[in-house]
Design an enzyme around this catalytic site. Structure first.
Site, PDB file in Angstrom:
ATOM      1  N   GLY A  13       5.194  -9.986   4.051  1.00 44.41           N
ATOM      2  CA  GLY A  13       5.992  -9.788   5.417  1.00 44.41           C
ATOM      3  C   GLY A  13       5.193 -10.585   6.602  1.00 44.41           C
TER       4      GLY A  13
ATOM      5  N   MET B  56       0.829  -1.204   0.055  1.00 46.07           N
ATOM      6  CA  MET B  56       0.076   0.101  -0.097  1.00 46.07           C
ATOM      7  C   MET B  56       0.896   1.500  -0.001  1.00 46.07           C
ATOM      8  SD  MET B  56      -3.266  -0.863   2.194  1.00 46.07           S
ATOM      9  CE  MET B  56      -2.754  -0.616   3.801  1.00 46.07           C
ATOM     10  N   GLY B  57       2.147   1.039  -0.127  1.00 42.72           N
ATOM     11  CA  GLY B  57       2.913   2.158  -0.315  1.00 42.72           C
ATOM     12  C   GLY B  57       3.540   2.800   0.953  1.00 42.72           C
TER      13      GLY B  57
ATOM     14  N   HIS C  40       9.234  -2.942   3.726  1.00 42.34           N
ATOM     15  CA  HIS C  40       9.000  -3.096   2.436  1.00 42.34           C
ATOM     16  C   HIS C  40      10.158  -3.424   1.520  1.00 42.34           C
ATOM     17  CE1 HIS C  40       5.601  -0.306   3.716  1.00 42.34           C
ATOM     18  NE2 HIS C  40       4.640  -1.507   3.128  1.00 42.34           N
TER      19      HIS C  40
ATOM     20  N   SER D   6       6.193   0.002  10.388  1.00 39.88           N
ATOM     21  CA  SER D   6       4.895   0.012   9.717  1.00 39.88           C
ATOM     22  C   SER D   6       4.466   1.532   9.192  1.00 39.88           C
ATOM     23  CB  SER D   6       3.838  -0.280  11.106  1.00 39.88           C
ATOM     24  OG  SER D   6       2.439   0.278  10.326  1.00 39.88           O
TER      25      SER D   6
ATOM     26  N   ARG E  21       1.849   2.817   9.345  1.00 39.61           N
ATOM     27  CA  ARG E  21       1.145   3.827  10.440  1.00 39.61           C
ATOM     28  C   ARG E  21       1.960   4.140  11.615  1.00 39.61           C
ATOM     29  NH1 ARG E  21      -2.812  -0.702   8.758  1.00 39.61           N
ATOM     30  NH2 ARG E  21      -4.616   0.449   7.891  1.00 39.61           N
TER      31      ARG E  21
HETATM   32  P1  AMP Z   1       1.513  -2.662   3.501  1.00 38.42           P
HETATM   33  O1  AMP Z   1       2.018  -1.775   2.635  1.00 38.42           O
HETATM   34  O2  AMP Z   1       1.548  -2.117   4.999  1.00 38.42           O
HETATM   35  O3  AMP Z   1       0.188  -3.474   2.929  1.00 38.42           O
HETATM   36  O4  AMP Z   1       2.596  -4.022   3.573  1.00 38.42           O
HETATM   37  C1  AMP Z   1       3.004  -4.647   2.328  1.00 38.42           C
HETATM   38  C2  AMP Z   1       4.075  -5.842   2.395  1.00 38.42           C
HETATM   39  O5  AMP Z   1       5.169  -5.371   3.316  1.00 38.42           O
HETATM   40  C3  AMP Z   1       3.082  -6.803   3.269  1.00 38.42           C
HETATM   41  O6  AMP Z   1       3.458  -8.070   2.711  1.00 38.42           O
HETATM   42  C4  AMP Z   1       3.662  -6.606   4.768  1.00 38.42           C
HETATM   43  O7  AMP Z   1       3.360  -7.806   5.456  1.00 38.42           O
HETATM   44  C5  AMP Z   1       5.076  -6.245   4.645  1.00 38.42           C
HETATM   45  N1  AMP Z   1       5.595  -5.537   5.767  1.00 38.42           N
HETATM   46  C6  AMP Z   1       5.171  -4.236   6.124  1.00 38.42           C
HETATM   47  N2  AMP Z   1       5.836  -4.107   7.118  1.00 38.42           N
HETATM   48  C7  AMP Z   1       6.906  -4.891   7.432  1.00 38.42           C
HETATM   49  C8  AMP Z   1       7.961  -5.059   8.398  1.00 38.42           C
HETATM   50  N3  AMP Z   1       7.993  -4.160   9.500  1.00 38.42           N
HETATM   51  N4  AMP Z   1       8.855  -6.048   8.389  1.00 38.42           N
HETATM   52  C9  AMP Z   1       8.451  -7.033   7.190  1.00 38.42           C
HETATM   53  N5  AMP Z   1       7.653  -6.841   6.345  1.00 38.42           N
HETATM   54  C10 AMP Z   1       6.841  -5.811   6.256  1.00 38.42           C
END
Ligand code: AMP
Length: 285
Positions: A147, A30-31, A37, A185, A187
């Protein structure tokens, strides 16, 4: 690096990679990138494929009153970060490209979507499964990287791939943390400095549980209670859930006699943070 805004342009790019004999490795996101990431992108690159990343804040996986509108977005920053780790294409669709007028289909992974975050975020994993199946059908990757931070999401996707016979290898990647242990994160930007400091209680509590298991604790309710109390002692924390579940089925366990997930979701101010660890009895116990 190619910026692809349409489904057709992704299909063309993927066809060109395949004609050149290359595997396609995909990282859906989601960027608002951070090292978590980037670790997925580096891994995808290391595994010898043409790496394509998607950036799409998926409205379907946000509930009413959740943070869809204020979710952090910065495409230019993301573009530079992705380029710096060798990503070759970014799929960056708008909502109308993914859900054109008249769109109606949703996908549900029934049991794995129910517990943990599924309980507090009804419809969330249907939104996730739907968008990921669409992205898989658009990109047709050989491998996709997820992740373990979003552990339930990973399990839902693994089940989706198995149930729908998708010829895609799902590669789970370890959680990347800040130096003080907070899981990275997008967030985390919602946190005030006080909340940011307080949030370190999450990883400390998981580490406590891990140490307990290493010294022989097998009672899941003792672990759950210990983690819960440690977090509850932090005045800025508001616990959504702390649970000890089977790492495969995500159903509650009584004893730690196989790989077990300790998962939690906790609000600090406006931010709902999730974290987890997997514990298992060491061989010989
Ligand atoms: P998101 O952009 O938050 O939807 O995350 C995209 C991908 O990055 C997902 O597969 C998450 O699980 C992974 N991800 C997000 N935060 C972390 C982190 N701290 N460590 C490893 N992978 C992550």
């Amino acid at each position: 690096m190619e910026i692809l805004r349409t489904v057709d342009s992704v299909r063309q790019w993927v066809r060109a990679q395949r004609e050149a004999g290359r595997a396609v490795h995909f990282v859906p996101t989601m960027g608002y990138f951070h090292e978590g990431h980037l670790s997925l992108m580096r891994r995808a690159q290391h595994d010898n494929g043409a790496v394509i990343v998607s950036i799409f804040v998926n409205p379907l996986q946000f509930g009413a009153g959740e943070d869809y509108n204020r979710y952090p977005r910065d495409f230019e920053r993301d573009r530079q970060m992705a380029q710096s780790v060798g990503v070759e294409a970014i799929f960056y669709p708008d909502v109308a490209e993914m859900y054109p007028a008249g769109y109606q289909t949703e996908v549900r992974v029934k049991e794995l979507s129910k517990p943990l975050c599924g309980r507090s975020r009804p419809g969330h994993f249907e939104g996730v499964a739907t968008v990921v199946l669409k992205l898989f059908n658009i990109v047709t990757p050989d491998r996709a990287y997820f992740g373990m931070k979003d552990y339930q999401q990973l399990r839902v996707i693994q089940q989706l791939v198995r149930d729908m016979n998708l010829p895609i290898e799902i590669v789970p990647c370890p959680i990347v943390r800040e130096p003080d242990g907070l899981a990275m994160s997008s967030r985390n930007v919602y946190l005030t400095p006080e909340e940011r400091t307080a949030a370190t209680v999450l990883y400390r509590s998981l580490q406590w549980a891990q140490a307990q298991v290493e010294s022989g604790e097998r009672d899941a309710s003792q672990l759950r209670e210990g983690v819960f109390q440690r977090i509850a002692a932090e005045p800025l924390a508001r616990i959504d859930y702390v649970e000890v579940v089977d790492a495969e089925t995500l159903q509650p366990v009584e004893r730690i006699d196989r790989p077990t997930l300790i998962a939690l979701a906790v609000f600090f101010g406006k931010a709902r943070l999730i974290d987890n660890c997997i514990v298992a009895p060491a061989a010989g116990y």
